[in-house]
Write an enzyme that holds these catalytic residues in place. Structure first.
Site, PDB file in Angstrom:
ATOM      1  CD  GLU A 210      -3.200  -0.437   0.071  1.00 35.37           C
ATOM      2  OE1 GLU A 210      -3.170   0.759  -0.279  1.00 35.37           O
ATOM      3  OE2 GLU A 210      -4.048  -1.242  -0.360  1.00 35.37           O
TER       4      GLU A 210
ATOM      5  CD  GLU B   1      -1.222  -1.178  -4.584  1.00 31.06           C
ATOM      6  OE1 GLU B   1      -1.145  -2.369  -4.909  1.00 31.06           O
ATOM      7  OE2 GLU B   1      -2.237  -0.684  -4.034  1.00 31.06           O
ATOM      8  CD  GLU B   2      -2.534   5.184   0.104  1.00 32.58           C
ATOM      9  OE1 GLU B   2      -2.441   6.340   0.553  1.00 32.58           O
ATOM     10  OE2 GLU B   2      -3.091   4.260   0.722  1.00 32.58           O
TER      11      GLU B   2
END
Lengths: 178, 178
Positions: free
Chosen positions: A59, A62-63
């Protein structure tokens, strides 16, 4: 445990608190689609079969575009009737990660802002959530006095069923007693 | 967090390690329907909307007849493809409880045996599971050196959504920094 089959009751979300120990800065984002713009640690829901630490690392990448590695589990939140969970209960875990890269290339679909913020600022600001503020103070204590004060390290142990393993998180024992 | 609805992926089980500090004994059971008879802490699956500590207290009472109160969270286990979880992932938490009553009246449907066992014995025996053994050693360390070394205390915090609360578990901060 009950002898009757039961259904999954919880969704599991994981956030990564990526702390650069050298600069004392931590990676934070502001969500795009929330009414209140609060600095938070990047995170999201676990994929089926995904370990806690792997969710945090994925995460964060991805962010924010930042690569990081899992160090420890820091906190566990349990919440019921969470508006985003559609009647399920929600387990939200925050992990401590160590950055492997520092260049930010954040996801403009999910995030409004993303930055390396001094931990001392995040620990004091009102522009955050209660849980982020709390974990920022926890991290600050760890940075100043040693992470063994705040960490729940992960360990892989063999399950009672042959060939299977699980991840266990708890306070570290002194080596003489482990 | 993802903007798409997701399904619950985890069942949550909670066990209670009921420790009588005066005698150094802990409440353990042997399951009736398992191939290997191993001493374990009584526990079971959370009911929908039930807090971790409440599950531990309820399951201990149902299985052993002993009333106890929640003190802290001790450990978190995450396991995938758990045979009892029917394809779900499994989150299994062990809590430290304090006994309020001592008379055992155990559930003969679920348990083969139930007893107050010296913690030093449970920490050394082979007749247990790796996770029970580990938590027994953790409890022994807490009993000898102070439970603040092993505890993850619970705290209720207000959610960002008005009128809602959640439970947060993490290492205690020194009061000056909390």
């Amino acid at each position: 445990e009950s002898r009757l089959p039961r259904f999954a009751t919880h969704q599991v979300g994981v956030a990564g608190a990526v702390l650069d120990e050298a600069s004392g800065k931590v990676l934070v984002v502001q969500d795009k689609n929330k009414t209140k713009n609060a600095w938070k640690f990047p995170g999201g829901l676990s994929d089926p079969g995904e370990n806690i630490g792997d969710t945090a690392v994925r995460e964060v990448l991805e962010e924010t575009g930042v690569q990081a590695e899992f160090r420890s589990l820091l906190s566990i939140r349990q919440q019921h009737n969470h508006p985003g969970a559609f009647g399920m209960s929600d387990m939200y875990l925050i992990c401590r990660l160590r950055p492997l890269t520092f260049h930010i290339d954040f996801c403009t679909q999910e995030c409004l802002r993303c930055e390396w913020q001094p931990l001392v600022e995040l620990a004091c600001t009102d522009a955050t959530t209660p849980i982020t503020s709390r974990v920022a103070r926890l991290l600050l204590h760890g940075l100043r006095h040693g992470f063994h004060h705040i960490d729940l390290p992960a360990e892989q142990l063999p399950a009672v069923y042959s060939g299977m393993f699980y991840q266990l998180y708890h306070r570290a024992l002194p080596l003489t007693e482990a």
